[in-house]
Design an enzyme around this catalytic site. Structure first.
Site, PDB file in Angstrom:
ATOM      1  N   TYR A 463       0.845  -1.199   0.000  1.00  0.00           N
ATOM      2  CA  TYR A 463       0.000   0.000   0.000  1.00  0.00           C
ATOM      3  C   TYR A 463       0.883   1.254   0.000  1.00  0.00           C
ATOM      4  O   TYR A 463       1.015   1.926  -0.987  1.00  0.00           O
ATOM      5  CB  TYR A 463      -0.970  -0.013   1.185  1.00  0.00           C
ATOM      6  N   SER A 543      -6.397   0.707  -4.660  1.00  0.00           N
ATOM      7  CA  SER A 543      -6.510   2.146  -4.429  1.00  0.00           C
ATOM      8  C   SER A 543      -5.118   2.794  -4.549  1.00  0.00           C
ATOM      9  O   SER A 543      -4.504   2.724  -5.610  1.00  0.00           O
ATOM     10  CB  SER A 543      -7.164   2.410  -3.069  1.00  0.00           C
ATOM     11  N   ASP A 626     -17.548   3.208  -8.703  1.00  0.00           N
ATOM     12  CA  ASP A 626     -16.538   3.694  -7.759  1.00  0.00           C
ATOM     13  C   ASP A 626     -16.494   5.221  -7.830  1.00  0.00           C
ATOM     14  O   ASP A 626     -16.040   5.788  -8.819  1.00  0.00           O
ATOM     15  CB  ASP A 626     -15.167   3.101  -8.103  1.00  0.00           C
ATOM     16  N   HIS A 661     -15.888   1.324  -4.485  1.00  0.00           N
ATOM     17  CA  HIS A 661     -14.455   1.267  -4.175  1.00  0.00           C
ATOM     18  C   HIS A 661     -14.107   0.031  -3.354  1.00  0.00           C
ATOM     19  O   HIS A 661     -12.954  -0.336  -3.230  1.00  0.00           O
ATOM     20  CB  HIS A 661     -14.057   2.536  -3.417  1.00  0.00           C
TER      21      HIS A 661
END
Length: 687
Positions: A463, A543, A626, A661
């Site tokens: 991430y 993301s 999203d 999302h």
């Protein structure tokens, strides 16, 4: 079955002559038209892409058996941590394969639970999700938010807990907000935007957040506007009532930057002014609790790993602030007050450590945890002597414990039963050097007895952003991967919060390349230490993690066999123009700034695809609804990747319908997507 090396016939994507001037640099944007998700041309493109993608996936023999195994493993009872309001307990539970978890209430822990709200009954396909719930202090009313098809937009309603009936209250256009009740149980504070354009509400930028008070039984048009700033369109507000009901705390944030302001309003005095306690964006401040006029605050001001201070609002000058719990070697994640003691949740090398202190900051004890993993919970009121917490690790499903704050004893409350043997797996934490010499930790989990011969299929997940920490957690998806013989690795990249604000700052804006270097270095370490080799290495992330995958596969296409970027931010020059994208400038920087533009353009996945390059086998995943990271990012990246790519590796996009999302996604859709991802990797990695 066709060979995984057989070239695919991708849909033709029209290229337009769109060119933009960024500070003297001309940048082509031939797929700009894909930014409109509702145009007939975009809809036809989505349908054509899905036809190719699902045609490919349906050809994989293991796809169905994978789905069956994931479904079987997923089918176990999942409990949330119980919490108490008034004389009632509340908790979430999923029987196993329910699309959405159900909220229950009961008057004693050994009593008969009753369904308070079952989101599965709100839509046939499970795409309406409960996105928030707040109980009144007496436990008799519940304000709750609903999200449709994964959208960030919420509608809020109020339910009578005793009867299960909804009241007349109905609030719309709520976003990035919870609800906080006044202690008289007559209403609550919440935040919303003005009503958007219905046709473009999933793309338009969100500005001018407003904080309101809603009184039960009244129309939303009569709600009292508590605070807004017409001169600050990017400011966002979150109102929270203190446990004693005396003060409304107003947190002011700007985008996703952890630095915030803190204002307060005295609720005991009619028409009291709003007082600016913290009026500069220089650090993170969070009220833990108050003792009259003394506010206990968690902050990283002059303490990047966090500390606890006391501020007397009658003498708020900084020279009067008192430090109660100083900064430690570990990173302070959260603090609560129970049994008149501070319960401090620390991260030590991305693993949980829970410590208890008295109100003067003296150490009382450390909570003994069942192993190396992540602990959370410890909720409750200031004088509560019991609490609950959850513990999880890569091989331990979320297990709930009851904790006695007086004696320090824990007892098992809920332990799920999952159809696997955790003793057959092991986790180790290693530390490796990144490109600039920084030491970065990484968790590696796999079956015991793994041979380090460089032939193990490995899934590297990351991430690295927004001050978010990746800590050990249990996942059926990852378990299935490891059952097949795969290695699962998570590095704790810079940009996250694992080592406090300094670690976060080292991976944002002009330092963002550090995050990609950390991830690439993790891949190289796994190869050098014979866990895997490039032909057996896949990378994934969602993301901001999707951006990570996009950047690394364009910078080092030779290093990875496969890439799974999910709902990623791929166009770093236009991300700020949609919904809440402008708020990410605190982490990414802004394309409007010449220096930051240069850094963004240098790694933007969409703009760094080079024609004639053989890219890793890629399965991009996104969703048509999203409205956090709009699907245009993935649409444009997929079109550009298919145009630039040479070689036989499939480069596909899987576009989910009626989903957003990720939050609130139905279980059925989650299982299908996991099965498709692992089937894709099985096929392209030949194992």
């Amino acid at each position: 079955m066709p060979s995984s090396h057989q070239p695919l016939n991708y849909p033709t994507t029209r290229q337009a002559d769109q060119v933009d001037d960024y500070h003297g640099t001309n940048v082509a944007d031939p797929y700009r038209w894909l930014e409109d998700p509702d145009s007939d041309e975009t809809k036809a493109w989505v349908e054509a892409q899905n036809k190719v993608t699902f045609g490919y996936l349906e050809d994989i023999p293991q796809r169905e058996s994978l789905k069956q195994r994931i479904t079987k493993l997923w089918n176990y009872e999942k409990y949330g941590i119980p919490y108490k309001e008034g004389n009632r307990y509340f908790y979430f539970k999923n029987d196993g394969l329910q699309n959405q978890s159900v909220l229950y209430t009961l008057t004693s822990l050994d009593g008969e639970p009753r369904v308070l709200i079952d989101p599965n009954t709100l839509s046939e396909d499970g795409t309406i999700a409960l996105s928030g719930a707040a109980m009144s202090d007496d436990g008799n009313r519940m304000a709750y938010g609903l999200s449709t098809s994964g959208s960030d937009w919420q509608e809020w309603k109020v339910r009578d807990v005793e009867t299960g009936d909804d009241l007349s209250d109905h609030l719309k256009w709520v976003k990035f907000s919870g609800a906080s009740w006044t202690t008289d149980n007559q209403g609550f504070f919440y935040s919303r935007y003005d009503e958007p354009n219905d046709a473009t509400k999933l793309e338009d930028a969100n500005y001018y957040h407003k904080l309101y008070y809603h009184k039960l039984g009244t129309d939303q048009s009569d709600d009292l506007l508590i605070y807004h700033r017409p001169d600050q369109k990017e400011w966002m507000f979150n109102g929270s009532v203190t446990e004693d009901g005396h003060y409304l705390i107003i947190y002011v944030s700007q985008g996703t930057d952890p630095k915030n302001l803190v204002f307060y309003k005295d609720l005991q005095t009619p028409d009291s002014p709003i007082v600016e306690l913290i009026s500069e964006f220089e650090a993170n401040f969070s009220l833990i609790d108050n003792d009259g006029s003394i506010f206990w605050v968690q902050t990283d001001l002059d303490a990047p790993r966090g500390r606890v201070i006391a501020i007397d609002i009658h003498n708020p000058g900084r020279e009067n602030w008192q430090e109660i719990i100083p900064q430690a070697e570990e990173t302070l994640e959260d603090v609560g007050v129970l049994n008149n003691q501070f319960v401090a949740d620390y991260l030590k090398d991305a693993r949980s450590s829970i410590k208890i202190f008295d109100l003067n900051g003296a150490f009382v004890r450390e909570v003994e945890l069942p192993g190396i993993g992540s602990a959370g919970g410890f909720g409750g009121k200031r004088y509560d002597t019991e609490t609950f917490y959850v513990f999880t690790s890569f091989t331990t499903p979320a297990t709930i414990y009851r904790y006695d704050m007086v004696t320090g004893e824990r007892s098992l409350f809920r332990q799920p039963t999952v159809d696997f043997d955790p003793t057959q797996y092991e986790t180790r934490q290693v530390f490796y050097r990144s490109k600039d010499g920084t030491q970065v930790p990484m968790f590696i989990t796999h079956k015991k007895g793994l041979r380090l011969d460089g032939n193990n299929p490995t899934y590297l997940y990351g991430y690295g952003g927004f001050n978010i920490s990746l800590t050990p957690s249990f996942s059926i998806s990852n378990l299935v991967w490891m059952e097949m013989g795969g290695v699962y690795a998570i590095p704790n990249l810079r940009g996250g919060g694992e080592y406090g604000e300094d670690w976060h700052q080292a991976g944002i804006k002009l330092n963002k390349q550090n995050v990609f270097d950390d991830f690439i270095s993790a891949a190289e370490w796994l190869i050098e230490n014979h866990y895997t080799r490039p032909q057996k290495l896949a990378i994934g992330g969602g993301s901001n993690g999707g951006l990570l995958v996009g950047a690394c596969m364009t910078q080092r296409p030779d290093l990875f066999r496969a890439a799974l970027p999910s709902v990623g931010v791929m166009d770093m020059l236009r991300f700020h123009k949609f919904t809440i994208g402008w708020a990410w400038c605190s982490d990414f920087g802004s394309p409007e700034n010449p220096e930051e533009f240069k850094a963004l353009y240098a790694y933007s996945p969409l703009h760094n695809l080079k024609p004639g390059t053989a890219y890793p086998a890629t399965l991009i995943t996104t969703a048509d609804h999203d409205d956090r990271v709009v699907p245009a990012h993935s649409f444009k990246f997929a079109a550009a990747l298919q145009a630039a790519h040479s070689g036989d590796n499939p480069v596909l996009i899987r576009i989910e319908t009626k989903a957003g999302h990720g939050a609130g996604k139905p279980t059925a859709k989650i299982i299908e997507e996991i099965a498709d991802k692992w089937a894709f990797l099985l096929r392209v990695m030949d194992f």
